[in-house]
Design an enzyme around this catalytic site. Structure first.
Site, PDB file in Angstrom:
ATOM      1  N   GLY A 156     -51.514 -13.690  25.021  1.00  0.00           N
ATOM      2  CA  GLY A 156     -52.953 -13.757  24.817  1.00  0.00           C
ATOM      3  C   GLY A 156     -53.360 -12.705  23.807  1.00  0.00           C
ATOM      4  O   GLY A 156     -52.600 -11.773  23.522  1.00  0.00           O
ATOM      5  N   GLN A 206     -58.936  -6.818  19.780  1.00  0.00           N
ATOM      6  CA  GLN A 206     -57.651  -6.282  19.321  1.00  0.00           C
ATOM      7  C   GLN A 206     -57.432  -6.438  17.821  1.00  0.00           C
ATOM      8  O   GLN A 206     -56.522  -5.820  17.266  1.00  0.00           O
ATOM      9  CB  GLN A 206     -56.496  -6.944  20.076  1.00  0.00           C
ATOM     10  CG  GLN A 206     -56.449  -6.575  21.555  1.00  0.00           C
ATOM     11  CD  GLN A 206     -55.346  -7.319  22.263  1.00  0.00           C
ATOM     12  OE1 GLN A 206     -55.540  -8.454  22.697  1.00  0.00           O
ATOM     13  NE2 GLN A 206     -54.174  -6.704  22.385  1.00  0.00           N
ATOM     14  N   CYS A 221     -48.812  -5.301  26.645  1.00  0.00           N
ATOM     15  CA  CYS A 221     -49.984  -5.598  25.816  1.00  0.00           C
ATOM     16  C   CYS A 221     -49.584  -5.359  24.371  1.00  0.00           C
ATOM     17  O   CYS A 221     -48.873  -4.396  24.076  1.00  0.00           O
ATOM     18  CB  CYS A 221     -51.125  -4.661  26.215  1.00  0.00           C
ATOM     19  SG  CYS A 221     -52.597  -4.832  25.184  1.00  0.00           S
ATOM     20  N   LEU A 222     -50.057  -6.215  23.485  1.00  0.00           N
ATOM     21  CA  LEU A 222     -49.720  -6.055  22.067  1.00  0.00           C
ATOM     22  C   LEU A 222     -50.329  -4.785  21.472  1.00  0.00           C
ATOM     23  O   LEU A 222     -49.902  -4.333  20.416  1.00  0.00           O
ATOM     24  CB  LEU A 222     -50.177  -7.282  21.276  1.00  0.00           C
ATOM     25  CG  LEU A 222     -49.469  -8.599  21.651  1.00  0.00           C
ATOM     26  CD1 LEU A 222     -50.126  -9.771  20.946  1.00  0.00           C
ATOM     27  CD2 LEU A 222     -47.981  -8.537  21.346  1.00  0.00           C
ATOM     28  N   HIS A 228     -56.573  -9.710  32.123  1.00  0.00           N
ATOM     29  CA  HIS A 228     -56.127  -8.781  31.079  1.00  0.00           C
ATOM     30  C   HIS A 228     -56.924  -9.003  29.784  1.00  0.00           C
ATOM     31  O   HIS A 228     -57.408  -8.039  29.175  1.00  0.00           O
ATOM     32  CB  HIS A 228     -54.622  -9.001  30.845  1.00  0.00           C
ATOM     33  CG  HIS A 228     -54.034  -8.146  29.775  1.00  0.00           C
ATOM     34  ND1 HIS A 228     -53.095  -7.161  30.029  1.00  0.00           N
ATOM     35  CD2 HIS A 228     -54.236  -8.112  28.426  1.00  0.00           C
ATOM     36  CE1 HIS A 228     -52.763  -6.573  28.893  1.00  0.00           C
ATOM     37  NE2 HIS A 228     -53.431  -7.127  27.907  1.00  0.00           N
ATOM     38  N   GLU A 229     -57.059 -10.259  29.373  1.00  0.00           N
ATOM     39  CA  GLU A 229     -57.753 -10.547  28.103  1.00  0.00           C
ATOM     40  C   GLU A 229     -59.252 -10.250  28.208  1.00  0.00           C
ATOM     41  O   GLU A 229     -59.847  -9.716  27.265  1.00  0.00           O
ATOM     42  CB  GLU A 229     -57.509 -11.998  27.670  1.00  0.00           C
ATOM     43  CG  GLU A 229     -56.048 -12.351  27.409  1.00  0.00           C
ATOM     44  CD  GLU A 229     -55.317 -11.376  26.510  1.00  0.00           C
ATOM     45  OE1 GLU A 229     -55.934 -10.788  25.610  1.00  0.00           O
ATOM     46  OE2 GLU A 229     -54.105 -11.183  26.725  1.00  0.00           O
ATOM     47  N   HIS A 256     -60.041  -6.629  27.744  1.00  0.00           N
ATOM     48  CA  HIS A 256     -60.098  -6.189  26.343  1.00  0.00           C
ATOM     49  C   HIS A 256     -61.512  -6.314  25.776  1.00  0.00           C
ATOM     50  O   HIS A 256     -61.955  -5.471  24.996  1.00  0.00           O
ATOM     51  CB  HIS A 256     -59.164  -7.049  25.482  1.00  0.00           C
ATOM     52  CG  HIS A 256     -57.732  -6.604  25.474  1.00  0.00           C
ATOM     53  ND1 HIS A 256     -57.335  -5.356  25.075  1.00  0.00           N
ATOM     54  CD2 HIS A 256     -56.589  -7.268  25.803  1.00  0.00           C
ATOM     55  CE1 HIS A 256     -56.009  -5.256  25.153  1.00  0.00           C
ATOM     56  NE2 HIS A 256     -55.531  -6.401  25.599  1.00  0.00           N
TER      57      HIS A 256
HETATM   58 NI    NI Z   1     -53.519  -6.842  25.846  1.00  0.00          NI
END
Ligand code: NI
Length: 190
Positions: A49, A54, A102-103, A143-144, A147
């Site tokens: 995701g 981000q 997480c990216l 999680h998304e 963000h």
């Molecule tokens: Ni993330």
């Protein structure tokens, strides 16, 4: 399709709350371009995701997709989903500890997530959705959406001793986590 730079922890942009997208703007070229770039960037990074925050776009848009993801092989599949102005409501108090990555964060760690949630969102055509998500898929949604509020999973890691790099996770923790989470996924069905 432009692959955007993914911001990493420490960048103040990741801590900003994203703004709601005006319904009348969903069809606009700038919003549709952000969606396309989110998809391209998520796929390029093998993420499950990605939230607009981000990539430094402060609008409430997240994309999710899980196919045969080498980064998250235990995750149940998620068809490509575009969530605009997503709102989450827990359906009960059941929780599960998920080891997340997480990216934007070069670590993994255990986070307690709701198992059963209701999500309301608009897709890229402006169509309203009202759905129930469960298990690891529900975890991905939480999680998304975090963000979009400027929250990173690491903020929710209650036990810092669960933090690890990806290499150390693979060496010391992966097998036990996959065994535990596979049993959970089989019980929950998602
Ligand atoms: Ni993330």
């Amino acid at each position: 399709m432009t692959v955007r730079t993914i911001l990493t922890i420490g960048d103040p942009e990741l801590r900003r709350r994203a703004e709601e997208v005006d319904l009348a703007q969903i069809a606009s070229a700038p919003v549709q371009r952000i969606i396309d770039e989110l998809i391209a960037t998520m796929r390029d990074a093998n993420g499950a995701g990605l939230a607009a925050t981000q990539i430094g776009e402060h609008v409430r848009i997240a994309v999710m997709e899980v196919g045969n993801n080498p980064r998250y092989p235990y995750k149940p599949k998620i068809p490509l989903t575009i969530a605009i102005n997503p709102v989450i409501e827990p359906l009960d108090d059941e929780r599960v500890e998920i080891n997340e990555g997480c990216l934007s964060v070069p670590l993994r760690g255990d986070v307690s997530r709701y198992v059963n949630i209701r999500v309301k969102y608009l897709d890229r055509d402006g169509v309203e959705h009202d759905e129930v998500k469960r298990g690891l898929t529900a975890g991905t949604w939480q999680h998304e959406c975090d963000h979009l509020d400027g929250v990173l999973f690491i903020d929710r890691v209650a036990d810092p001793t669960t933090l690890s790099t990806w290499d150390e996770f693979n060496e010391h923790h992966r097998d036990a986590f996959i065994e535990r989470i596979t049993a959970f996924v089989e019980r929950i069905g998602s």
